[in-house]
Enzyme design. Structure first.
Site, PDB file in Angstrom:
ATOM      1  N   GLN A 112       0.811  -1.215   0.000  1.00  0.00           N
ATOM      2  CA  GLN A 112       0.000   0.000   0.000  1.00  0.00           C
ATOM      3  C   GLN A 112       0.839   1.257   0.000  1.00  0.00           C
ATOM      4  O   GLN A 112       2.048   1.236   0.290  1.00  0.00           O
ATOM      5  CB  GLN A 112      -0.928  -0.005   1.219  1.00  0.00           C
ATOM      6  N   HIS A 161       4.756   0.164   0.688  1.00  0.00           N
ATOM      7  CA  HIS A 161       5.275  -0.600   1.816  1.00  0.00           C
ATOM      8  C   HIS A 161       4.304  -1.706   2.188  1.00  0.00           C
ATOM      9  O   HIS A 161       3.128  -1.688   1.810  1.00  0.00           O
ATOM     10  CB  HIS A 161       5.522   0.307   3.029  1.00  0.00           C
ATOM     11  N   ARG A 172      -4.201   0.611  -2.189  1.00  0.00           N
ATOM     12  CA  ARG A 172      -3.569  -0.706  -2.227  1.00  0.00           C
ATOM     13  C   ARG A 172      -3.038  -1.014  -3.614  1.00  0.00           C
ATOM     14  O   ARG A 172      -3.609  -0.595  -4.623  1.00  0.00           O
ATOM     15  CB  ARG A 172      -4.562  -1.771  -1.771  1.00  0.00           C
TER      16      ARG A 172
END
Length: 416
Positions: free
Chosen positions: A125, A284, A303
Site C-alpha cells: 500500500q 510498503h 492498495r
C-alpha cells in the site's frame, strides 16, 4: 490521567499469540492483529471517569453538629462511567488537547497509537500526501461515492504518515530499490515470463523503469499473471536466501500480482527498538512481527497488491513516488532526560521510549500536549497507576505526570 480500555482488531493477517503473550492473557485462537489506543471513531479507547449528578437527601447531614430540616437538598454524587475517549475530547477539546493542538488540528486527537502483530503480510500500500488526500476526498464527495463503498479510496481529507517500531524481530517492505537490483532478483528466478519486466527495468531511467513495470504488473491478464506468480514462487522456494521472503508472501497470496510488485521493494528486517518511517507515496507492507505503530489519524490507503480489496490503479499510479530510496532504519536519539525519541518529519505525532530502572529518579513526562503512555516490558508506575505490558494511559495536555519503576514505556504525543 486515565487508564485506557482498548479494542483489539481481529484482522485475518494478525498473530493469534503475540498480543496475548505481551498482555499475559490466554490466546483465543482468533487473530489479534492490532490494539488501538486513541480516539479513532472506528474503535475509540474507553476511559472511566466519575459522572457528576445530584442525589436528593432529607434530614440530618451528618452524625454530629447541626441538622438540616428544611426538606430535600441536592448533594453532588459521582458514579464511575465508562466513556469513549472521542466523547471526552468532544466535551472539552481545549481542556483535553490544549489550545495549540486544537488550533492546529481541530477538536480531535491527531494521532492513533497501535500495537501491531503480523503473522502474514499486510496489503502492499501507499498513502497520499495532505494535498492529494484533500483533493481526492473532495472529488469522491462531489461524485457522491458512498463513504462505505468498496471502491471508495478516500475515507477522509487527511494524510497518513506512520512509524513502526519493532518490539520483536520485524520484517517488512519499504520503498523501491534500484531497478537493476529488482531486475537481478527477477532474472535469478529463471522464469521466462518475467523477462519483459527485467528488460524494462534495465532499459529505462529509474522513474520510468519503476513506473512502467508496476503498471505492467497491475495491468496484466489475471490468468497469465497467476501462472507467472506460481512459477516465480516455486523458483523462490528452491533458491531460498534473499528470495525466501517472496516465496512466503506467495504462500499467503497465491497468484497475486503483488508478489511481483513486492520484488521491486526493499526488504527490511528490524531488530527490537529499530523503526521505519513511512511517508506519502512510499509503497510498503508489513510482513511479520510485533511492533508499536503510530500514525496520523486517517484511514486513507491505496492498495497495490496482496489483497482481495479494490485497487484503484490510475489513482495509485498518480500517488506513488517512483524513486529508489534507502528504507532509512531509525534508531532513537537519547537525551539527558532519559527520553529516547524517534525523529520523523511528521507534525501530528512524536514517539519516544523510556527505559526505567529501579531506584532511578522519576522520569518527568509533563508536556503541553496530550499523551498516550504504553508499557511494553516490566512494571511501570505512572502517577498513581501501575502499568504492566500492554497497558496504557491517556494524559490530557499539560497534566503533571512522572514515571518510575523497572520497565519500558513508550510515549505518543503531538510533535512540538
Amino acid at each position: 490521567m486515565d487508564r485506557l480500555s482498548n479494542t483489539v482488531r481481529p484482522y485475518a493477517w494478525g498473530s493469534t499469540t503475540a498480543i496475548p503473550a505481551l498482555l499475559g492473557t490466554a490466546p483465543t485462537g482468533e487473530p489479534q492483529a492490532e490494539m488501538w489506543m486513541g480516539a479513532h471513531p472506528g474503535a475509540p479507547s474507553r476511559i472511566t471517569r466519575p459522572a457528576e449528578g445530584t442525589t436528593p437527601t432529607t434530614g440530618t447531614t451528618g452524625t454530629t453538629g447541626p441538622t438540616a430540616t428544611t426538606g430535600p437538598t441536592a448533594t453532588a454524587a459521582t458514579t464511575p462511567t465508562e466513556l469513549p475517549l472521542t466523547d471526552v475530547i468532544a466535551a472539552d477539546p481545549e481542556g483535553e488537547l490544549g489550545a495549540a493542538t486544537v488550533a492546529r488540528y481541530g477538536p480531535r486527537l491527531p494521532f492513533l497509537l497501535k500495537l501491531l502483530a503480523a503473522d502474514a503480510p499486510l496489503s502492499l500500500q501507499v498513502h497520499p500526501d495532505l494535498d492529494q488526500a484533500r483533493e481526492g476526498y473532495a472529488d469522491e464527495e462531489a461524485r457522491g461515492v458512498p463513504i462505505d463503498a468498496p471502491h471508495r479510496t478516500y475515507k477522509d481529507a487527511n494524510h497518513k504518515p506512520e512509524l513502526i517500531c519493532a518490539l520483536t524481530p520485524f520484517d517488512g517492505l519499504c520503498g523501491f530499490r534500484r531497478p537493476t537490483e529488482a531486475a537481478d532478483a527477477m532474472e535469478a528466478l529463471g522464469v521466462d515470463s518475467l523477462k519483459p519486466y527485467v528488460d524494462l527495468l534495465r532499459a529505462h531511467p529509474e522513474e520510468a523503469a519503476l513506473r512502467e513495470v508496476l503498471t505492467a504488473i497491475l495491468g496484466a491478464d489475471p490468468d497469465g499473471m497467476a501462472e507467472t506468480v506460481a512459477e516465480a514462487a516455486a523458483a523462490a522456494e528452491r533458491l531460498g536466501g534473499a528470495h525466501a521472503p517472496y516465496a512466503r508472501i506467495a504462500h499467503h497470496y497465491p497468484g497475486d500480482p503483488g508478489v511481483l510488485a513486492a520484488m521491486l521493494l526493499n526488504y527490511v528486517q528490524l531488530q527490537p527498538g529499530e523503526a521505519l518511517f513511512l511517508g506519502a507515496g512510499v509503497p510498503h507492507a508489513y510482513l511479520d512481527g510485533l511492533g508499536v505503530e503510530i500514525m496520523a489519524n486517517s484511514d486513507n490507503v491505496l492498495r497495490c497488491g496482496l489483497t482481495p480489496k479494490h485497487i484503484d490503479v490510475p489513482e495509485l499510479l498518480r500517488i506513488v513516488r517512483f524513486e529508489a530510496t534507502d528504507p532509512g532504519v531509525l534508531r532513537p536519539e537519547a537525551s539527558p532526560s532519559g527520553e529516547e525519541r524517534y525523529e520523523t518529519p511528521a507534525d501530528e505525532f512524536a514517539l519516544s521510549r523510556y527505559t526505567l530502572a529501579p531506584g532511578a529518579a522519576p522520569a518527568e513526562l509533563t508536556v503541553p500536549t496530550p499523551q498516550i503512555l504504553l508499557c511494553t516490558a516490566g512494571t511501570v508506575r505512572v502517577g498513581a497507576l501501575d502499568l504492566t505490558p500492554g497497558q496504557s494511559v491517556y494524559v490530557p495536555a499539560a497534566e503533571a505526570v512522572e514515571a518510575t519503576g523497572s520497565g519500558t514505556l513508550f510515549r505518543a504525543t503531538v510533535a512540538a
